[in-house]
Design a protein around this motif. Sequence first.
Motif, short mmCIF file in Angstrom:
data_model
loop_
_atom_site.label_atom_id
_atom_site.label_comp_id
_atom_site.label_asym_id
_atom_site.label_seq_id
_atom_site.Cartn_x
_atom_site.Cartn_y
_atom_site.Cartn_z
N UNK A 27 -29.88 -15.70 -84.50
CA UNK A 27 -31.26 -15.57 -84.98
C UNK A 27 -31.65 -14.09 -84.98
N UNK A 28 -32.38 -13.72 -86.02
CA UNK A 28 -32.89 -12.35 -86.15
C UNK A 28 -34.36 -12.40 -86.51
N UNK A 29 -35.20 -11.71 -85.73
CA UNK A 29 -36.65 -11.64 -85.99
C UNK A 29 -37.05 -10.19 -86.26
N UNK A 30 -38.01 -10.03 -87.14
CA UNK A 30 -38.51 -8.69 -87.49
C UNK A 30 -40.02 -8.74 -87.59
N UNK A 31 -40.67 -7.72 -87.06
CA UNK A 31 -42.12 -7.61 -87.17
C UNK A 31 -42.50 -6.16 -87.42
N UNK A 32 -43.23 -5.93 -88.50
CA UNK A 32 -43.90 -4.65 -88.74
C UNK A 32 -45.36 -4.89 -88.40
N UNK A 33 -45.71 -4.65 -87.12
CA UNK A 33 -47.01 -5.05 -86.60
C UNK A 33 -48.16 -4.34 -87.29
N UNK A 34 -47.93 -3.11 -87.76
CA UNK A 34 -48.94 -2.34 -88.48
C UNK A 34 -48.27 -1.83 -89.75
N UNK A 35 -48.34 -2.63 -90.80
CA UNK A 35 -47.59 -2.33 -92.01
C UNK A 35 -48.04 -1.03 -92.68
#
Length: 354
Positions: free
Chosen positions: A291-299
Motif C-alpha cells: 500500500x502507498x498513501x500520498x497527501x499534499x496537505x497544502x496543495x
Amino acid sequence: MKKSFLTVILSVFVCGQAFALSDIEISGEADMNAMVNLLPSGEAGESEFRIPSLLLNFSVPLKDDNLLYVSFEGAQKRNDDTNTESFIVNTREAYLDLVSIFEGAHSLRMGVIPQAWLESQYEDTNYRFLGETAWGLTEKWKYQNYSDLGMSFMSELPANLGEWSLTVVNGEGREQDSAGPHKEGSLYFRFTSWTPFVISLQYIHGTYEQYGEDVSAKERIQAAFLYKPEDSNVRMGLELLDTHDPADAVNDLKMADGVDVTDMLGEAVHGLGGSAYVLLSTGPKAELMLRYDYLDAVADKDGRDMQTGIISLAYQVTADVKTALAVDRTWYAENYGPGIRDTSKVELAAQVLF
C-alpha cells in the motif's frame, strides 16, 4: 453519551418481551500489535505492545425486520500534552436501522451512525488491525470521523447498479453533541454491477461554526476504484481525495498529521491525497499487501506533502484469527512542520474475530 448508551444496552437486555435473548447476536474484534521503531533514529530499537482496537458489537433484531445495533470500542489514545497513553472505551456505533416503514430495499438509520465510505472501505480490505497507518485516508488524517450523531437514508440504485445513501450528521464526531444550525451532509454512491470493478463516489459538505464565514466551508470529494475478480489471487484498489478546510481548523484539530499551517491562519486550505494498494494471495492462507498513501496537505504551498508505504505478509491461522508481519515508513517534506520527522516501524499484528 457513554452513560446514556449504556442505559440503552441494559434496557435491551431486560426487555425480554420484545425479543428473545437468544436472538441477540454478539460479536467483536480484538487487534493486537507488538512493534519496534526503526525511525526516528533517536527512538530506533524502542519496542511497544499495543491494543489499537477492541470492539464489542450487539445486533438486536426487532419486530418487522428492524434492527438495533450498538458497538463499543476500546482503544489506546495518546495525550499530546502529557505524551502519555490511556485505554479509553467509547460508543462507536448505536443506531436504529428502520426498514419496516419502507417498501423494497430502503433503510433509515438514526443515532450514532457509521460513515458509509469508511464502513464499506474496511469491508473491502480489512487491514485496519495494523494500526493507524493502515486506516482509511480520511480517518487516519482526521479529515473525517468513523461515526457521528445523525441519520442516513440508504437505498439501492436503479437497474441493480449498486447502492446509494444520503447522510446528515453533526459533523463533529461521535464524542461531541452539536446544537448549532450547521450540519454536515454527504452523498454516497457505490456501483457494483460492473464486475469485477467496484466504483465508489462521495461528496461531503459542512460548515465550521467557530471560524469566519468566508473560509468556514468543509468539503470532501472522494473516488475509489476497486478491482476484485472472482477466483483470482489479486485484488487492487485506488482512492483519490480532495479536501477544503479553514487553516484554523486544520491547526486546531491537528489534521493531516499536524501539518504546519500557522502562516495561513484565516485562510482556506486545499489538500489532495490518494492511496493505492495490491492484495496478492501467495498460498492457501497467506496474503501479501502493498500500500502507498500520498497527501499534499497544502496543495497551494510547496514542501508540505507526505508519503507512507506499507508492506504486510498476512497469514490466516484459522477462520477467526489472522496474523501479519508488516513494515511501514512515512516520509515528510522539509516544511511539513516543526519537529515532525520521518517514522518507520516493524510490527507483528494479530486480528481475532469472535
